[in-house]
Structure formats: structure tokens, C-alpha cells
Design a protein around this motif. Structure first.
Motif, PDB file in Angstrom:
ATOM      1  N   VAL A  37       0.841  -1.212   0.000  1.00 39.45           N
ATOM      2  CA  VAL A  37       0.000   0.000   0.000  1.00 39.45           C
ATOM      3  C   VAL A  37       0.872   1.257   0.000  1.00 39.45           C
ATOM      4  N   ILE A  50      -5.822   5.750   1.304  1.00 37.70           N
ATOM      5  CA  ILE A  50      -4.839   4.662   1.231  1.00 37.70           C
ATOM      6  C   ILE A  50      -5.115   3.906  -0.067  1.00 37.70           C
ATOM      7  N   SER A  52      -4.212   0.378  -2.072  1.00 32.70           N
ATOM      8  CA  SER A  52      -3.615  -0.966  -1.976  1.00 32.70           C
ATOM      9  C   SER A  52      -3.609  -1.618  -3.356  1.00 32.70           C
ATOM     10  N   ARG A  54      -5.032  -4.156  -4.134  1.00 36.61           N
ATOM     11  CA  ARG A  54      -6.412  -4.598  -4.426  1.00 36.61           C
ATOM     12  C   ARG A  54      -7.221  -3.496  -5.106  1.00 36.61           C
ATOM     13  N   ASP A  55      -6.955  -2.230  -4.705  1.00 37.24           N
ATOM     14  CA  ASP A  55      -7.679  -1.109  -5.325  1.00 37.24           C
ATOM     15  C   ASP A  55      -7.313  -0.999  -6.806  1.00 37.24           C
ATOM     16  N   ARG A  58      -9.091  -3.734  -8.684  1.00 42.73           N
ATOM     17  CA  ARG A  58     -10.511  -3.358  -8.824  1.00 42.73           C
ATOM     18  C   ARG A  58     -10.677  -2.327  -9.933  1.00 42.73           C
ATOM     19  N   THR A  77      -9.021   4.369  -1.123  1.00 41.92           N
ATOM     20  CA  THR A  77     -10.050   4.287  -0.082  1.00 41.92           C
ATOM     21  C   THR A  77      -9.897   5.535   0.784  1.00 41.92           C
ATOM     22  N   ASN A  79     -11.999   6.360   3.558  1.00 41.30           N
ATOM     23  CA  ASN A  79     -12.360   6.161   4.964  1.00 41.30           C
ATOM     24  C   ASN A  79     -11.292   5.275   5.631  1.00 41.30           C
ATOM     25  N   VAL A  80     -10.162   5.891   5.968  1.00 36.72           N
ATOM     26  CA  VAL A  80      -9.006   5.114   6.430  1.00 36.72           C
ATOM     27  C   VAL A  80      -9.139   4.773   7.920  1.00 36.72           C
ATOM     28  N   LEU A  81      -8.985   3.493   8.237  1.00 36.14           N
ATOM     29  CA  LEU A  81      -8.993   3.063   9.634  1.00 36.14           C
ATOM     30  C   LEU A  81      -7.573   3.212  10.169  1.00 36.14           C
ATOM     31  N   ARG A 100     -10.814  -6.948   7.657  1.00 39.24           N
ATOM     32  CA  ARG A 100     -10.136  -7.694   6.584  1.00 39.24           C
ATOM     33  C   ARG A 100      -9.204  -6.798   5.776  1.00 39.24           C
ATOM     34  N   ILE A 101      -8.364  -6.063   6.516  1.00 37.76           N
ATOM     35  CA  ILE A 101      -7.346  -5.217   5.868  1.00 37.76           C
ATOM     36  C   ILE A 101      -5.982  -5.634   6.403  1.00 37.76           C
ATOM     37  N   ARG A 102      -4.953  -5.331   5.634  1.00 35.79           N
ATOM     38  CA  ARG A 102      -3.608  -5.796   6.005  1.00 35.79           C
ATOM     39  C   ARG A 102      -2.681  -4.655   6.397  1.00 35.79           C
ATOM     40  N   HIS A 103      -3.218  -3.418   6.406  1.00 35.50           N
ATOM     41  CA  HIS A 103      -2.372  -2.254   6.703  1.00 35.50           C
ATOM     42  C   HIS A 103      -3.141  -1.248   7.543  1.00 35.50           C
ATOM     43  N   VAL A 104      -2.503  -0.732   8.575  1.00 36.03           N
ATOM     44  CA  VAL A 104      -3.155   0.276   9.424  1.00 36.03           C
ATOM     45  C   VAL A 104      -2.161   1.405   9.716  1.00 36.03           C
ATOM     46  N   PRO A 105      -2.473   2.624   9.246  1.00 39.44           N
ATOM     47  CA  PRO A 105      -1.602   3.759   9.582  1.00 39.44           C
ATOM     48  C   PRO A 105      -1.700   4.111  11.063  1.00 39.44           C
TER      49      PRO A 105
HETATM   50  P1  AMP Z   1      -5.067  -4.403   2.120  1.00 38.36           P
HETATM   51  O1  AMP Z   1      -5.627  -5.701   2.607  1.00 38.36           O
HETATM   52  O2  AMP Z   1      -4.506  -3.585   3.229  1.00 38.36           O
HETATM   53  O3  AMP Z   1      -4.133  -4.543   0.969  1.00 38.36           O
HETATM   54  O4  AMP Z   1      -6.310  -3.547   1.573  1.00 38.36           O
HETATM   55  C1  AMP Z   1      -7.527  -4.120   1.125  1.00 38.36           C
HETATM   56  C2  AMP Z   1      -8.559  -3.007   0.902  1.00 38.36           C
HETATM   57  O5  AMP Z   1      -8.751  -2.282   2.125  1.00 38.36           O
HETATM   58  C3  AMP Z   1      -8.187  -1.936  -0.132  1.00 38.36           C
HETATM   59  O6  AMP Z   1      -9.374  -1.473  -0.738  1.00 38.36           O
HETATM   60  C4  AMP Z   1      -7.562  -0.824   0.696  1.00 38.36           C
HETATM   61  O7  AMP Z   1      -7.663   0.460   0.125  1.00 38.36           O
HETATM   62  C5  AMP Z   1      -8.357  -0.915   1.965  1.00 38.36           C
HETATM   63  N1  AMP Z   1      -7.563  -0.569   3.125  1.00 38.36           N
HETATM   64  C6  AMP Z   1      -6.294  -0.963   3.424  1.00 38.36           C
HETATM   65  N2  AMP Z   1      -5.885  -0.461   4.589  1.00 38.36           N
HETATM   66  C7  AMP Z   1      -6.931   0.272   5.056  1.00 38.36           C
HETATM   67  C8  AMP Z   1      -7.148   1.050   6.225  1.00 38.36           C
HETATM   68  N3  AMP Z   1      -6.228   1.170   7.180  1.00 38.36           N
HETATM   69  N4  AMP Z   1      -8.347   1.675   6.367  1.00 38.36           N
HETATM   70  C9  AMP Z   1      -9.303   1.531   5.431  1.00 38.36           C
HETATM   71  N5  AMP Z   1      -9.169   0.821   4.310  1.00 38.36           N
HETATM   72  C10 AMP Z   1      -7.989   0.188   4.124  1.00 38.36           C
END
Ligand code: AMP
Length: 143
Positions: A37, A50, A52, A54-55, A58, A77, A79-81, A100-105
Motif C-alpha cells: 500500500v 490509502i 492498496s 487490491r484497489d 478493482r 479508499t 475512509n481510512v482506519l 479484513r485489511i492488512r495495513h493500518v496507519p
Molecule cells: P489491504 O488488505 O490492506 O491490501 O487492503 C484491502 C482493501 O482495504 C483496499 O481497498 C484498501 O484500500 C483498503 N484498506 C487498506 N488499509 C486500510 C485502512 N487502514 N483503512 C481503510 N481501508 C484500508
């Protein structure tokens, strides 16, 4: 362990691109840095989104050609968590699992302090488990 301690133990670079950048610039950063990401920033340098892998997949399905020349803003995306640096590693794991996300700032107010990936969390958990097992072995053998 807190997120702050985890960040102290990993390389501090945070890769980001401005939201006006072309998607191809963000793809180049992901590829050059071998990361999943990039953070997207606004004109003030604050977190705007953010993006990724996956975006990008898509987006490529929505628009087969020319999508690399569109702004990253169209694919990110918004609405960042996030977590604060006082959060625990378990808190981050919960956010990742629930959403179900793999990255968190990691943010303190508007300041971007770092980025935790699922790989960082797994590495930490394995180190903790090994440490615990060693302590148990030590306890058993030395009484
Ligand atoms: P990832 O699994 O982190 O590669 O991301 C999968 C999906 O979740 C993608 O659409 C990202 O843009 C979104 N995403 C990743 N990290 C975050 C986050 N911290 N907050 C919100 N959406 C996220």
C-alpha cells in the motif's frame, strides 16, 4: 507491546503520494519499494486515503484501458482506519481481522507516525511466542 514500540523496531520510512498523482506513479512506488500500500496525502501533506494493490486490481476491472493515467484519488479508499501510537499490537490485529485489511496507519492527531502491516504483527507475535517458550523451558530446566 504498544504500536509505538513496534514502530521503533522497524525502518521508519512511510511511502506516500499526493492524491493528484497519476495511478502509474503510485504503482511505480509499490513496485520499486516492494510494498502493498501507499498512503495518499492532500495538498497540506495530511492523510487523504490509502491505496492498496487490491484497489488497483478493482480499478483495472472497472476500466480496462487508460486507468493508469487517472489520479490516484479515483482508486483510493478515503475512509481510512487508523490507530494511535498508544494502541497495542492486539488492538491493531483486531482492526485488521474485523475489517479484513492488512495495513493500518498510525496517527497522532493529524500526524502520520507510521504504518503497520500484517507482516509486522505476525513477526511480533512469533517473537513473543518464541520468547515465552524459551522462558518456560528455562523455568522447567532450572527449576
Ligand atoms: P489491504 O488488505 O490492506 O491490501 O487492503 C484491502 C482493501 O482495504 C483496499 O481497498 C484498501 O484500500 C483498503 N484498506 C487498506 N488499509 C486500510 C485502512 N487502514 N483503512 C481503510 N481501508 C484500508
Amino acid at each position: 507491546m504498544s504500536v509505538k514500540q513496534l514502530l521503533e523496531n522497524k525502518s521508519g520510512e512511510i511511502f506516500s503520494v499526493p492524491k493528484t498523482a497519476k495511478l502509474r506513479e503510485a504503482i511505480a512506488v509499490l513496485n520499486a519499494q516492494n510494498i502493498g500500500v501507499v498512503l495518499i496525502t492532500d495538498s497540506a501533506g495530511k492523510l487523504a486515503g490509502i491505496l492498496s494493490e487490491r484497489d488497483i486490481i478493482r480499478r483495472s476491472l472497472l476500466q480496462e484501458t487508460g486507468f493508469r493515467d487517472e489520479c490516484v484519488e479515483k482508486s483510493m479508499t478515503t475512509n481510512v482506519l487508523t490507530v494511535t501510537s498508544t494502541a497495542s499490537v492486539d488492538d491493531v490485529m483486531e482492526v485488521m481481522t474485523n475489517s479484513r485489511i492488512r495495513h493500518v496507519p498510525v496517527m497522532d492527531g493529524d500526524d502520520i507516525k507510521g504504518l503497520i502491516s500484517i507482516g509486522d504483527v505476525v513477526k511480533r507475535k512469533i517473537a513473543d511466542a518464541e520468547h515465552e517458550a524459551a522462558a518456560m523451558r528455562d523455568y522447567i530446566t532450572t527449576g
